[in-house]
Design a protein around this motif. Structure first.
Motif, PDB file in Angstrom:
ATOM      1  N   ALA A   1     -17.236  33.044 -31.584  1.00  0.00           N
ATOM      2  CA  ALA A   1     -15.890  34.094 -31.501  1.00  0.00           C
ATOM      3  C   ALA A   1     -14.972  33.564 -30.845  1.00  0.00           C
ATOM      4  O   ALA A   1     -15.175  32.908 -29.799  1.00  0.00           O
ATOM      5  CB  ALA A   1     -16.645  35.393 -30.807  1.00  0.00           C
ATOM      6  N   LYS A   2     -13.937  34.295 -31.014  1.00  0.00           N
ATOM      7  CA  LYS A   2     -12.498  34.013 -30.065  1.00  0.00           C
ATOM      8  C   LYS A   2     -11.744  35.365 -30.037  1.00  0.00           C
ATOM      9  O   LYS A   2     -11.958  36.177 -31.057  1.00  0.00           O
ATOM     10  CB  LYS A   2     -11.709  33.002 -30.883  1.00  0.00           C
ATOM     11  N   ALA A   3     -11.126  35.533 -28.774  1.00  0.00           N
ATOM     12  CA  ALA A   3     -10.427  36.549 -28.642  1.00  0.00           C
ATOM     13  C   ALA A   3      -9.247  36.345 -27.701  1.00  0.00           C
ATOM     14  O   ALA A   3      -9.443  35.328 -26.895  1.00  0.00           O
ATOM     15  CB  ALA A   3     -11.165  37.756 -27.994  1.00  0.00           C
ATOM     16  N   SER A   4      -7.978  36.925 -27.830  1.00  0.00           N
ATOM     17  CA  SER A   4      -7.067  36.215 -26.829  1.00  0.00           C
ATOM     18  C   SER A   4      -6.624  37.697 -25.973  1.00  0.00           C
ATOM     19  O   SER A   4      -6.772  38.724 -26.485  1.00  0.00           O
ATOM     20  CB  SER A   4      -5.790  35.778 -27.621  1.00  0.00           C
ATOM     21  N   PHE A   5      -6.157  37.141 -24.665  1.00  0.00           N
ATOM     22  CA  PHE A   5      -5.930  38.349 -23.745  1.00  0.00           C
ATOM     23  C   PHE A   5      -4.354  38.038 -23.180  1.00  0.00           C
ATOM     24  O   PHE A   5      -4.127  36.710 -22.631  1.00  0.00           O
ATOM     25  CB  PHE A   5      -6.876  38.339 -22.737  1.00  0.00           C
ATOM     26  N   PRO A   6      -3.443  38.869 -23.328  1.00  0.00           N
ATOM     27  CA  PRO A   6      -2.119  38.927 -22.457  1.00  0.00           C
ATOM     28  C   PRO A   6      -2.825  38.751 -20.918  1.00  0.00           C
ATOM     29  O   PRO A   6      -3.766  39.343 -20.645  1.00  0.00           O
ATOM     30  CB  PRO A   6      -1.461  40.189 -22.651  1.00  0.00           C
ATOM     31  N   ILE A   7      -1.955  37.702 -20.294  1.00  0.00           N
ATOM     32  CA  ILE A   7      -2.094  37.837 -18.715  1.00  0.00           C
ATOM     33  C   ILE A   7      -0.870  38.376 -17.849  1.00  0.00           C
ATOM     34  O   ILE A   7       0.323  37.755 -18.188  1.00  0.00           O
ATOM     35  CB  ILE A   7      -2.688  36.553 -18.389  1.00  0.00           C
ATOM     36  N   ALA A   8      -1.243  39.063 -17.041  1.00  0.00           N
ATOM     37  CA  ALA A   8       0.193  39.391 -16.079  1.00  0.00           C
ATOM     38  C   ALA A   8      -0.535  39.749 -14.578  1.00  0.00           C
ATOM     39  O   ALA A   8      -1.511  39.804 -14.388  1.00  0.00           O
ATOM     40  CB  ALA A   8       0.456  41.176 -16.610  1.00  0.00           C
TER      41      ALA A   8
ATOM     42  N   SER B   1       0.921  29.204 -24.733  1.00  0.00           N
ATOM     43  CA  SER B   1       2.195  30.314 -25.132  1.00  0.00           C
ATOM     44  C   SER B   1       1.615  31.030 -26.296  1.00  0.00           C
ATOM     45  O   SER B   1       0.653  30.630 -27.206  1.00  0.00           O
ATOM     46  CB  SER B   1       3.361  29.346 -25.725  1.00  0.00           C
ATOM     47  N   PRO B   2       2.132  32.219 -26.411  1.00  0.00           N
ATOM     48  CA  PRO B   2       1.534  33.083 -27.519  1.00  0.00           C
ATOM     49  C   PRO B   2       1.856  32.655 -28.763  1.00  0.00           C
ATOM     50  O   PRO B   2       0.752  32.941 -29.697  1.00  0.00           O
ATOM     51  CB  PRO B   2       2.616  34.326 -27.149  1.00  0.00           C
ATOM     52  N   ASP B   3       2.818  31.886 -29.241  1.00  0.00           N
ATOM     53  CA  ASP B   3       2.933  31.495 -30.468  1.00  0.00           C
ATOM     54  C   ASP B   3       1.724  30.398 -30.824  1.00  0.00           C
ATOM     55  O   ASP B   3       1.023  30.254 -31.793  1.00  0.00           O
ATOM     56  CB  ASP B   3       4.396  30.548 -30.583  1.00  0.00           C
ATOM     57  N   THR B   4       1.507  29.590 -29.711  1.00  0.00           N
ATOM     58  CA  THR B   4       0.429  28.476 -30.094  1.00  0.00           C
ATOM     59  C   THR B   4      -0.886  29.248 -30.242  1.00  0.00           C
ATOM     60  O   THR B   4      -1.591  29.051 -31.114  1.00  0.00           O
ATOM     61  CB  THR B   4       0.251  27.463 -28.849  1.00  0.00           C
ATOM     62  N   LEU B   5      -1.333  30.213 -29.462  1.00  0.00           N
ATOM     63  CA  LEU B   5      -2.507  30.965 -29.428  1.00  0.00           C
ATOM     64  C   LEU B   5      -2.519  31.677 -30.799  1.00  0.00           C
ATOM     65  O   LEU B   5      -3.602  31.871 -31.556  1.00  0.00           O
ATOM     66  CB  LEU B   5      -2.537  31.789 -28.231  1.00  0.00           C
TER      67      LEU B   5
ATOM     68  N   LEU C   1      -3.437  29.253 -33.315  1.00  0.00           N
ATOM     69  CA  LEU C   1      -4.933  28.863 -33.315  1.00  0.00           C
ATOM     70  C   LEU C   1      -5.978  29.865 -33.697  1.00  0.00           C
ATOM     71  O   LEU C   1      -7.101  29.819 -34.475  1.00  0.00           O
ATOM     72  CB  LEU C   1      -5.344  28.393 -31.699  1.00  0.00           C
ATOM     73  N   LYS C   2      -5.469  31.217 -33.402  1.00  0.00           N
ATOM     74  CA  LYS C   2      -6.304  32.412 -33.851  1.00  0.00           C
ATOM     75  C   LYS C   2      -6.373  32.228 -35.227  1.00  0.00           C
ATOM     76  O   LYS C   2      -7.425  32.882 -35.944  1.00  0.00           O
ATOM     77  CB  LYS C   2      -5.765  33.637 -33.270  1.00  0.00           C
ATOM     78  N   ALA C   3      -5.246  32.009 -36.037  1.00  0.00           N
ATOM     79  CA  ALA C   3      -5.426  32.176 -37.447  1.00  0.00           C
ATOM     80  C   ALA C   3      -6.355  30.948 -38.140  1.00  0.00           C
ATOM     81  O   ALA C   3      -6.503  31.257 -39.463  1.00  0.00           O
ATOM     82  CB  ALA C   3      -3.918  32.080 -37.877  1.00  0.00           C
ATOM     83  N   LEU C   4      -6.392  29.930 -37.329  1.00  0.00           N
ATOM     84  CA  LEU C   4      -7.555  29.090 -37.967  1.00  0.00           C
ATOM     85  C   LEU C   4      -8.980  29.553 -38.414  1.00  0.00           C
ATOM     86  O   LEU C   4      -9.299  30.596 -37.772  1.00  0.00           O
ATOM     87  CB  LEU C   4      -7.507  27.781 -37.124  1.00  0.00           C
TER      88      LEU C   4
END
Ligand SMILES: Cc1cc2nc3c(=O)[nH]c(=O)nc-3n(C[C@H](O)[C@H](O)[C@H](O)COP(=O)(O)OP(=O)(O)OC[C@H]3O[C@@H](n4cnc5c(N)ncnc54)[C@H](O)[C@@H]3O)c2cc1C
Length: 428
Positions: A280-287, A245-249, A252-255
């Protein structure tokens, strides 16, 4: 300044640059525009955070374009096995060995030397940019965006941000999911945002280069391992994908990278080799997104500009390469027959071939997403029966794998029927 071309391609991502190479090799006069030139490859740098599983079919296409040897010479990682399993815990699951709910695809069983390669997007883009720009008929416009598009019945032209005007008999939108060409051509999209997002992590682990890519399905989303090349000493690189979920990610990204490493070690399946470092880490919305049409007069869409799918089976760019190859064939046919490159019949034939194929893959990914992102016991049972059936039916399983590898053009009949019966198949 005004210049005239047969085809103007906006977007030199993997798909646009492949199309430019193919058209350049067929003698077309092509303009290839991108807001940025891909970075030069440096073997000493860590891997690009974005990597793609390139199927055997895409590898063949890239070889036809003459780009595959350059990609291999930079960096690729072959995989010969692909495993998927259900990680949902349920009272009954403690009674069953986990391996019952696991399916492994093996190149050997398919009579193939490998299933595919994991390649950094920057490597593929760089190789294709080089191959396109070495074609005498292709002119590259790096560092340029388009500011206007005039899509007339008799001619079309784009205006660049430096006020240059490029005339084209055909304008191709290969400018990704947020395509400006698509918007300027007045082509709408149908879009569904998934509840999950994807976080991609570049990491190092202790051990040899792996030849397997795997994905464990949790109700909150899959967690995947993609093997990469060897690093210094006894370590290798890997790309991990964590769908949640966006909240969980966001949490995690803030760690810090050290904290994230601990979280991954705790949360990923036991198959994960021992991690030593996160780069490195990066998140992507998926649609899931599909253009309402691929063609409007002299504008045609390819790749993510036409469709984006859930990346859980790593098929997006493989579909884009199939679009590019199909459009190339239609344009060569127009050239041979002395027809206009925007001939409505030829462009309709392109859309007629590609739309159902893209839609089938889109809906197959949707089916996976809904089946696996669900905790209810009947669905838990259903997907485990499905995985069990896949284990018990190697022929059907191998046919699905051949389709995903780009060896066969069609899904096996049963899978194809299921995808076609998904609500929304006709309207998507
Ligand atoms: C997390 C994740 C994992 C994925 N894994 C896989 C995988 O394993 N296998 C797979 O097949 N696919 C995968 N995909 C999908 C794949 O990345 C895309 O399908 C692919 O990148 C699409 O390529 P494209 O060339 O169509 O578009 P893009 O890669 O988006 O390229 C578009 C290009 O257009 C340029 N551009 C945009 N706007 C303009 C403008 N106005 N003017 C000039 N230039 C412009 C951009 O700079 C860019 O170079 C994944 C996607 C995600 C999010």
């Amino acid at each position: 300044m005004t210049q005239a071309f047969d085809v103007v391609i906006v977007g030199a991502g993997m798909v646009g640059a492949a199309l430019a190479t193919g058209l350049g090799r067929s003698g077309f006069k092509v303009a290839l525009i991108d807001q940025a030139e891909p970075a030069t490859f440096d073997a000493d740098l860590p891997p690009d955070i974005r990597v793609s599983a390139i199927s055997a079919g895409s590898e063949r296409y890239l070889a036809e374009l003459g780009a595959w040897p350059a990609i291999k010479a930079m960096r690729t990682t072959v995989y010969t096995r692909l495993a998927v399993w259900d990680e949902t815990r349920h009272p009954l699951s403690n009674l069953l060995p986990r391996k019952l709910a696991e399916v492994t695809f093996d190149a050997c069983a398919l009579g193939a030397s490998h299933l595919g390669h994991i390649v950094e997007n920057a490597v593929t883009q760089r190789a294709l940019w080089n191959s396109a720009s070495s074609e005498p008929g292709v002119t590259c416009f790096p560092g340029r965006t388009l500011t206007a598009l005039d899509n007339g019945a008799e001619a079309a032209q784009v205006t660049l941000d430096n006020h240059d005007i490029l005339d084209g008999r055909l304008i191709v939108g290969a400018d990704g999911g947020n395509s400006g060409v698509r918007a300027l051509a007045g082509i709408g999209v149908r879009r569904d945002q998934y509840q999950q997002q994807a976080m991609v992590i570049s990491a190092r682990y202790r051990g040899p280069v792996k030849d397997i890519t795997w994905q464990g399905f949790y109700p909150s989303g899959p967690r995947a391992f993609l093997p990469l090349h060897s690093a210094d000493g006894d370590q290798c690189w890997a790309s991990l994908v964590w769908y949640d979920s966006p909240d969980t990610l966001a949490r995690l990204k803030a760690l810090s990278n050290e904290q994230l490493l601990q979280e991954i070690t705790r949360a990923f399946p036991q198959e994960l080799p021992p991690l030593t470092h996160i780069e490195a880490k990066a998140s992507f919305p998926i649609a899931r997104q599909h253009a309402k049409r691929y063609v409007n007069q002299r504008v045609v869409l390819v790749g993510d500009a036409a469709h984006t799918i859930n990346p859980l089976a790593g098929q997006g760019v493989n579909l884009g390469f199939q679009d590019a190859r199909c459009l190339q064939t239609q344009l060569r046919e127009a050239q041979r027959a002395g027809k206009d490159l925007a001939d409505p019949g030829l462009l309709a034939a392109y859309e007629h071939q590609r739309r159902p194929a893209n839609r089938r893959m889109m809906l197959a990914m949707d089916l996976f997403y809904h089946l696996f992102s669900n905790r209810t016991p009947p669905l838990h049972l259903l997907r485990n029966l499905g995985l069990g059936a896949a284990r018990a039916m190697p022929f059907a399983r191998n046919q699905v794998a051949r389709y995903a590898m780009g060896i066969d053009d069609e899904l096996p009949p049963l899978a194809s029927q299921i995808a076609r019966r998904r609500p929304g198949f006709k309207t998507l």
